[in-house]
Design an enzyme around this catalytic site. Structure first.
Site: not given
Ligand code: ASP
Length: 405
Positions: A14, A56, A87-88
């Site tokens: 993200t 991710s 973050t995922d």
């Molecule tokens: N879907 C995103 C990822 O994990 C979420 C994030 O980065 O906060 O790449």
């Protein structure tokens, strides 16, 4: 003085997202990210290494091996590493890198964001600044997630909120530090502040890097009334199965025979709890002990480390154990070490404790258990009982990771 040199590795997430017209997708470059934190490039030299631009969700052990290889190759040329990542699966990434890059004397810092850089209210720039602040701070070492002002050990992290900026928590062990307005507040005894370098410690092994993961690992979340067939089919071709039981350590009676057969077929079972906090112990209730009685020593318990870390540790341990097995050594023992890897870190990072151990003649077998240059902390905690030292350990005893006696 020479400016510190940090390698910024970008992988997407993200933090680097833009609206693609079909939903958010990573698009920003490493330079875009760096341009958003001009205060960083005033205090250190940064080299960028864009590796991926992935959500991710699509990161896999293969990509993490590439991140580890990039760090390994550049290890001697940089003072620290900052990795941006979605973050995922960040907790999996941090745990996996912790296993691949053990005892790093240099900081390996992962960060990301809940909202894309440049979006109103985004946490991207702040997290990135904090990640660099930690990477540049005295005594920082090992794999950490820096997120929302928290510094979290790589093998302890869990994503706990889908949208809140304070998205990560440290499971079973306190945050290493907090960062507020660029100020670092270390938890407990500080490292490297008038106490010499942590690398001076005789207990501090040099870094050890690994290049392989066994991905034939799966995670089974046991549910009430679950059919044994689900497990039987799931383990086809696997080398290890993380079994998330209920409560402190319960396996339904109906699943014990199939798990026993799975263990007998050579699949390692790593038991853990689906409850987020507290140590798992499959010997407390008969409903848990049955699995030990049925499988003998063929199971290990992940105790209080999060499932993400148990998963990463299993991938690492299985890969190394293939080697060991070839040399006629016991692979299960290694899996136990996967448990202990992170437990080692708090001791070495907390010089006061290392000193206390020296004072207690902790090199005696009753206090510490040294093998493969790792120390099993629970032996230490179980044995320390007197004086001022108790105070040091008492503070830790309140936390799950110290409660391993
Ligand atoms: N879907 C995103 C990822 O994990 C979420 C994030 O980065 O906060 O790449």
């Amino acid at each position: 003085v020479r400016m510190r040199h940090i390698l910024l590795i970008t992988t997407g997430g993200t933090i680097a997202c833009r609206d693609s017209g079909h939903g958010l997708a990573p698009a920003l470059t490493a330079e875009d990210l760096l341009a958003a934190v001009p205060s960083v490039t005033r205090v250190c030299e940064v080299t960028t290494r864009p590796l991926f631009n992935l959500d991710s969700t699509d990161m896999t052990p293969k990509e993490w091996l590439a991140v580890a290889a990039a760090i390994r190759d550049a290890y001697d040329s940089f003072d620290g590493f900052v990795i941006t990542h979605g973050t995922d699966t960040l907790a999996y990434a941090a745990a996996t890198l912790s296993c691949l890059l053990q005892h790093s004397e240099k900081p390996i810092v992962l960060t990301g964001a809940q909202l894309p850089l440049g979006v109103p209210g985004s946490d991207a720039a702040e997290n990135l600044k904090d990640a660099f602040a930690w990477a540049l701070s005295e005594g920082a070492r090992g794999v950490r997630i820096v997120f929302a002002g928290r510094v979290i050990r790589g093998l302890r992290a869990r994503k706990r909120h889908t949208t809140d900026p304070d998205a990560f928590e440290s499971v079973g062990c306190p945050d290493t530090a907090l960062i507020h307005d660029g100020q670092i507040i270390r938890y407990g005894v500080s490292v490297g502040e008038g106490q010499g370098s942590v690398t001076d410690s005789p207990l501090m092994p040099p870094h050890e890097f690994f290049e392989d993961l066994d991905t034939r690992i799966a995670l089974a979340h046991l549910t009430p009334g679950m059919s044994p067939y689900v497990l039987r089919h799931m383990v086809e071709g696997l080398h290890g199965l993380i079994v998330e039981g209920v409560g402190i350590g319960g396996i339904p009676d109906t699943l014990v025979p199939v798990l026993t057969r799975i263990a007998e077929s050579g699949v390692y079972l790593i038991l853990t709890s689906q409850v987020p906090y507290g140590e798992s112990d499959f010997t407390v209730y008969r409903a848990g002990r049955r699995i030990h009685e049925a499988c003998g020593g063929q199971v290990v318990t992940a105790r209080d480390i999060p499932s993400e870390a148990a998963f990463a540790a299993a991938m690492w341990a299985m890969a190394v154990s293939r080697d060991r097995e070839a040399r006629g050594e016991d692979p299960l023992k290694l899996c136990l070490f996967a448990n202990a890897t992170e437990l080692y870190c708090p001791i070495t990072e907390t010089l006061g404790i290392v000193d206390a151990l020296a004072g207690l003649n902790a090199t005696g077998a009753d206090y510490i258990y040294l093998e493969e240059r790792r120390i099993m902390l629970h032996h230490i905690i179980g044995s320390v009982s007197a004086g001022e030292d108790t105070a040091i350990f008492a503070g830790m005893k309140g936390t799950q990771w110290a409660d391993m006696a």
